[in-house]
Design a protein around this motif. Structure first.
Motif, PDB file in Angstrom:
ATOM      1  N   GLN A  50       2.435  10.242 -10.671  1.00  0.00           N
ATOM      2  CA  GLN A  50       1.094  10.630 -11.141  1.00  0.00           C
ATOM      3  C   GLN A  50       0.606   9.739 -12.280  1.00  0.00           C
ATOM      4  N   ILE A  64       2.349   1.693  -3.491  1.00  0.00           N
ATOM      5  CA  ILE A  64       1.328   2.201  -4.417  1.00  0.00           C
ATOM      6  C   ILE A  64       1.109   3.700  -4.190  1.00  0.00           C
ATOM      7  N   TYR A  65       1.028   4.087  -2.928  1.00  0.00           N
ATOM      8  CA  TYR A  65       0.834   5.504  -2.603  1.00  0.00           C
ATOM      9  C   TYR A  65       1.994   6.355  -3.140  1.00  0.00           C
ATOM     10  N   ARG A  93       2.025   6.717  -6.954  1.00  0.00           N
ATOM     11  CA  ARG A  93       1.032   7.710  -7.382  1.00  0.00           C
ATOM     12  C   ARG A  93       1.523   9.132  -7.063  1.00  0.00           C
ATOM     13  N   GLU A  94       2.100   9.311  -5.880  1.00  0.00           N
ATOM     14  CA  GLU A  94       2.545  10.632  -5.437  1.00  0.00           C
ATOM     15  C   GLU A  94       3.662  11.171  -6.328  1.00  0.00           C
ATOM     16  N   VAL A 125      -6.328  -0.158  -6.045  1.00  0.00           N
ATOM     17  CA  VAL A 125      -5.342   0.935  -6.027  1.00  0.00           C
ATOM     18  C   VAL A 125      -5.913   2.145  -5.290  1.00  0.00           C
ATOM     19  N   VAL A 126      -7.165   2.483  -5.565  1.00  0.00           N
ATOM     20  CA  VAL A 126      -7.812   3.614  -4.890  1.00  0.00           C
ATOM     21  C   VAL A 126      -7.861   3.370  -3.382  1.00  0.00           C
ATOM     22  N   LYS A 136       0.830  -1.207   0.000  1.00  0.00           N
ATOM     23  CA  LYS A 136       0.000   0.000   0.000  1.00  0.00           C
ATOM     24  C   LYS A 136       0.869   1.263   0.000  1.00  0.00           C
ATOM     25  N   ILE A 162      -4.333   3.859  -1.792  1.00  0.00           N
ATOM     26  CA  ILE A 162      -3.942   5.268  -1.711  1.00  0.00           C
ATOM     27  C   ILE A 162      -4.710   5.981  -0.607  1.00  0.00           C
ATOM     28  N   ASN A 163      -6.018   5.762  -0.568  1.00  0.00           N
ATOM     29  CA  ASN A 163      -6.849   6.414   0.460  1.00  0.00           C
ATOM     30  C   ASN A 163      -6.491   5.925   1.860  1.00  0.00           C
ATOM     31  N   LEU A 184      -4.313   5.368 -12.460  1.00  0.00           N
ATOM     32  CA  LEU A 184      -4.540   4.315 -11.473  1.00  0.00           C
ATOM     33  C   LEU A 184      -4.494   2.929 -12.105  1.00  0.00           C
ATOM     34  N   SER A 186      -3.212   7.519   2.894  1.00  0.00           N
ATOM     35  CA  SER A 186      -3.435   8.944   3.115  1.00  0.00           C
ATOM     36  C   SER A 186      -4.131   9.192   4.451  1.00  0.00           C
TER      37      SER A 186
END
Length: 452
Positions: free
Chosen positions: A400, A392-393, A396-397, A418-419, A389, A422-423, A403, A426
């Motif tokens: 960019q 993956i975060y 993305r960070e 993936v969503v 996780k 990231i959530n 997803l 976060s």
């Protein structure tokens, strides 16, 4: 690097592409078919396959060619376009001359290399304290400032200073055992030693050192097993009165996931910073490099470079090297226009390497002490799931990436997975300061890797 007239011409074409003053079709059909032959003083000799091509170029593109060469070389050139019949047997001779000129340039660059010593280090207000500390350590043999911690942005001479310290010590005592390593390599070596059950050899290498130099020590941050091993290595050397010199891109207090016991040891010695060089120091660096290359740079050109490149010594030296190449092929004194072209290239060349998903996965895997392939696998134990996780975060960070593409990189996981990852990270970061600091340090280290 400008190694030949072909490189000069390539930059002329790049200039057209960037400015759009020649359409893509015309550029490919006419300019792209030109073969650069030689630059003789202020005359650019070019070749095309036919009389028809030459006629079109002379009628329609002569002034644009002159403009492009002036932009890159910094002075006006005459354009001479030949066809193969006119070059004939002389082409091999010109090729030999071009190759000889290239070899001469490479020799000049080779002769201009310098060892990392105190004598070749240019001092100024931005680095004089760090310089004084290193020279004292080199003379003191482990009894002056221990540990010595030098920090500052990339490209300002930290590696030069600690290597000069080692070289001076070696000169004074050729039997001294000096170990130099980067923080990243130290982390990799301890992981490999654990996996191969060769920790005894690892301990023997580092704990028998008389002097330990670690460049970019910030790379051990967040890696528990690496920090554990470094802590014991540090203590063993320190208790034996061995000298330790460390460099970092930031001071110990700013390396957030560094263990307190290690941070306190780093702060127990002397901390010296290196900041961006002032104008006078930048001018001295330009003049020193120019002298090594037997290149005379007018004062106004040196000042122009020093005013445009302010934060990186490697860029300053690179600018002088590129000016030397242009001077070598054009045979003319460096001008402001030349310097403008060179600086544009330097700033373009100095862009960080793209950060790959692979590099992010490797860094996160090192932190969580798992294999990189586990992050792409279907394994779901707590350690691997948490690391996945986080990876993956961070992907993305930093990148960019879409997803769906991130999901593909992690074993074909779907969009919703993936969503969620990231959530989840976060949200957890808002409540868990340790995780937030771990991710912030990891992102900084990954960016540093791309600048090396």
């Amino acid at each position: 690097m400008i190694d030949s007239f072909k490189d000069v011409f390539k930059r002329v074409i790049d200039y057209y592409r960037e400015n759009g003053n020649i359409g893509k079709t015309a550029l490919d059909l006419w300019i792209g078919k030109i073969e650069p032959i030689a630059l003789e003083g202020n005359k650019a000799i070019l070749m095309v396959d036919s009389e028809f091509q030459r006629g079109v170029l002379i009628a329609n593109y002569s002034s644009l060619l002159k403009e492009g060469f002036k932009e890159i070389l910094g002075f006006d050139v005459e354009i001479e376009i030949k066809i193969p019949d006119e070059i004939g047997s002389s082409s091999s001779g010109e090729g030999e001359q071009a190759e000889e000129k290239k070899q001469q340039l490479e020799k000049t660059f080779e002769y201009a290399k310098y060892d990392y010593t105190f004598d070749t280090f240019i001092t100024g207000s931005s680095n004089e304290f760090a310089y004084a500390a290193c020279t004292a350590v080199a003379k003191g043999g482990g009894t002056v400032y221990n540990p010595l911690f030098i920090y500052g942005p990339s490209g300002l001479g930290k590696t030069h200073l600690i290597t000069a310290t080692a070289n001076e010590m070696k000169k004074n005592n050729d039997k001294i055992n000096i170990v130099y390593v980067t923080g990243e390599t130290f982390a990799s070596e301890i992981i490999n030693a654990i996996h191969t059950k060769s920790t005894a050899e690892f301990h023997n290498k580092y704990r028998n050192a008389d002097v330990l130099l670690v460049d970019d020590i910030q790379f051990i941050a967040g890696k528990e097993s690496t920090q554990e091993e470094f802590f014991h290595t540090f203590n063993a050397l320190y208790q034996d009165g061995k000298q330790i010199v460390l460099t970092s891109d930031r001071p110990p207090k700013a390396i957030k996931t560094l263990e307190d016991r290690i941070r306190s040891r780093f702060e127990s010695g002397l901390i010296a910073d290196i900041s961006t060089p002032d104008f006078e120091t930048r001018m001295a660096i330009i003049k020193r490099k120019a002298e090594l290359l037997s290149l005379k740079i007018p004062d106004d050109v040196s000042q122009f470079i020093a005013n445009k490149i302010k934060t990186n010594i490697r860029q300053l030296e690179g600018a002088v090297k590129k000016l030397k190449a242009l001077n070598h092929y054009a045979g003319s004194q460096p001008t402001i226009s030349m310097a403008q072209s060179v600086i544009r290239d330097i700033l373009s060349d100095d862009q960080p390497l793209p950060i790959t998903v692979e590099k992010i996965i490797e860094e996160v895997a090192n932190i969580y002490r798992i294999a990189p392939e586990d992050l792409r696998s279907n394994k779901r134990n707590s350690q691997i799931s948490s690391a996945r996780k986080v990876a993956i975060y961070i992907v993305r960070e930093i990148t960019q990436m879409p997803l769906a593409s991130i999901g593909e990189e992690f074993g074909g996981r779907d969009h919703s997975t993936v969503v969620y990852a990231i959530n989840n990270v976060s949200d957890t970061m808002k409540k868990d300061s340790h995780l937030r600091e771990l991710i912030e340090d990891t992102i900084k280290n990954i960016h540093n890797l791309s600048n090396v």
